[in-house]
Design a protein around this motif. Structure first.
Motif: not given
Length: 288
Positions: A122-145
């Motif tokens: 998803l991020i690669e496709a959004l970045s390719a548009t050049g239209d957006f600043k993109i933020r993402v999630g991060a997990y200080p405690d381990r993600h359940p998956e």
């Protein structure tokens, strides 16, 4: 110590009453001059249209810098990028790109046919548009998956390398949890800003259950403190004190920006911000 920059997360309204609550939340918190506000996507993509409408309305009417959540759930690539195009057309240029939770009744995320397999795609496709600043999630405690904490960090680096410029963490309860994570990210070569996600505790039982689902570690001292506070009718006072102390500890460790999960209940977030020195910005237009 200088006051931190702040940003806020809102829920899209699902009823008329909730619409009034969202607008009240915006009215209470917008004077604190947030760097941005974000609007969430419901689990399983259930609020896709509501999110789109709320983002467009806030952007048009509030004067705030609005970031839209966008997920991979229950939509093809074409449909997802179509929504992104609608955001751009409405003037919204920031997106929080997430894989998203599995739809109700499913144990794990499974992409639909023709959909994005994960957040990196998803991020690669959004970045390719050049239209957006993109933020993402991060997990200080381990993600359940996640297989390990290191796997979480490796995946965060992949998301940043795919075109994201900033990360927002899942909430946590102790500053050392964030500091350990930040240090591990630096060791992994991550240089992008990482915003600590702060959840003021409006209701301890609900927060504790949410934390268990998210994999967030719950310190025993915190559970004991709320047990005592609830017995004495001091839960709100304790929540304000604990959240303020957490934020102060983070600032003492070099953090200069905080992202608050408001749950569309603004009073506690506002009180914590005031305690940190974040005060309403004067509207010069209204000064005689």
């Amino acid at each position: 110590m200088n006051a931190p920059q702040v940003s806020f997360e809102f829920f899209p309204p699902q009823s008329l009453e909730a619409s009034f609550r969202l607008w009240d939340t915006v009215q209470v918190l917008s004077p604190l001059d947030p760097t941005f506000v974000s609007v969430t996507y419901g689990a399983g993509g259930t609020t896709r249209d509501l999110t789109r409408d709320a983002v467009a309305t806030l952007h048009k009417s509030s004067g705030l810098n609005v970031a839209a959540h966008l997920t991979c759930v229950n939509a093809t690539r074409e449909e997802t990028l179509g929504i992104a195009k609608e955001f751009a057309k409405a003037g919204v240029r920031e997106i929080v790109a997430l894989r998203g939770d599995a739809p109700k009744g499913q144990d794990r995320f499974t992409p639909v046919e023709g959909g994005f397999a994960n957040s990196v795609e998803l991020i690669e496709a959004l970045s390719a548009t050049g239209d957006f600043k993109i933020r993402v999630g991060a997990y200080p405690d381990r993600h359940p998956e996640a297989e390990s904490t290191q796997a979480d960090i490796d995946w965060l680096k992949a998301k940043l390398d795919a075109g994201a410029s900033e990360a927002i963490t899942q909430f946590f309860f102790e500053a050392d949890t964030f500091f350990r994570f930040r240090d591990a990210c630096v060791k992994a070569g991550i240089t992008a800003p990482i915003l600590p996600g702060i959840l003021p505790i409006e209701n301890w039982k609900g927060t504790r259950n949410f934390a268990k689902r998210c994999g967030t570690e719950i310190p025993q001292w915190l559970n004991d403190a709320f047990k005592t506070a609830e017995r004495d009718g001091r839960s709100d006072l304790l929540a304000t004190a604990i959240c303020t102390e957490l934020c102060s500890d983070l600032m003492g460790g070099g953090v200069d920006a905080l992202h608050f999960y408001t749950l569309n209940r603004p009073e506690l977030t506002r009180d914590v911000c005031h305690a940190l020195g974040v005060t309403p910005k004067m509207d010069l237009q209204n000064v005689a």
